[in-house]
Design an enzyme around this catalytic site. Structure first.
Site, mmCIF file in Angstrom:
data_model
loop_
_atom_site.group_PDB
_atom_site.id
_atom_site.type_symbol
_atom_site.label_atom_id
_atom_site.label_comp_id
_atom_site.label_asym_id
_atom_site.label_seq_id
_atom_site.Cartn_x
_atom_site.Cartn_y
_atom_site.Cartn_z
ATOM 1 N N CYS A 3 -0.368 0.115 3.590
ATOM 2 C CA CYS A 3 1.027 0.039 3.187
ATOM 3 C C CYS A 3 2.104 -0.519 4.104
ATOM 4 O O CYS A 3 1.295 -0.276 5.430
ATOM 5 C CB CYS A 3 1.609 1.613 2.740
ATOM 6 N N ASP A 121 4.016 12.169 -0.819
ATOM 7 C CA ASP A 121 3.891 11.777 0.416
ATOM 8 C C ASP A 121 5.584 13.321 0.517
ATOM 9 O O ASP A 121 6.005 13.629 -0.172
ATOM 10 C CB ASP A 121 5.288 10.415 0.281
#
Length: 204
Positions: A3, A121
């Site tokens: 990412c 996350d």
């Protein structure tokens, strides 16, 4: 998923190493923000087996869908406080971030739209991801047994093998753990990360 891609060379290396997806951050406040036109050019030059994922934070669904069409995204990642109705309004597959804090419990996953893939996350009230903070792997493992889960948060070459063994996630998402600076990937860190995943999963 690798990412925070901002450069073609990083995306190309990710593809060669075996990434299933590359992530583009379209939240303007992120240090990894990339223009849609740049992301579209990068994605168009990648092999067809590598999907593009757009990362958005509390942006309108009209904007999310417009970016998805312009870039040719395979999925969208909603990383803010988007309601289930927003997830349902997306024209692409949805990855919904669940940002875990020290107070989070396994029941938190019930707030995520049932059709979405869960991404775990670490909670940060400002940076909204890419913080390098590690989530509670014990809690992550419990969630991964309930739902298809992508593990993120503080993953690096030196800990991803342990994460895979302890959490057994559906997928992995890394950004800061393979960077030399935000948005700039370090080839040696990417190579070490993929090697560690290969060893941990017995692939290759």
């Amino acid at each position: 998923k690798i990412c925070g891609i901002t450069r073609f060379e990083d995306a190309a290396l990710a593809a060669r190493l075996g990434a299933a997806c590359v992530g583009f951050v379209f939240w303007p406040k992120s240090p990894r923000f990339v223009e849609a036109s740049v992301a579209a050019d990068i994605l168009a030059a990648l092999p067809p087996h590598v999907a593009g994922v757009g990362v958005f934070v509390n942006q309108s669904i009209d904007e999310v869908n417009a970016f998805s069409d312009q870039v040719g995204l395979g999925a969208v990642q909603l990383h803010g406080d988007e309601p289930q109705s927003a997830c349902a309004g997306c024209r692409r597959r949805v990855i919904k971030a669940l940002r875990l804090s020290s107070d989070s419990t396994v029941e938190a996953v019930e707030t995520v739209w049932s059709n979405a893939t869960v991404l775990l996350d670490a909670f940060d009230p400002v940076r909204m991801g890419g913080t390098g903070r590690q989530v509670d792997w014990t809690l992550a493992a419990q969630i991964a047994r309930r739902r298809r889960t992508i593990l993120s948060g503080g993953l690096r070459a030196d800990n991803v093998g342990d994460a895979v063994r302890r959490v057994a996630p559906y997928g992995l998402d890394v950004s800061s753990g393979v960077e030399s600076e935000p948005g700039i990937k370090a080839s040696e860190r990417m190579e070490a990360f993929f090697h560690a995943v290969t060893v941990a999963t017995g692939a290759g």
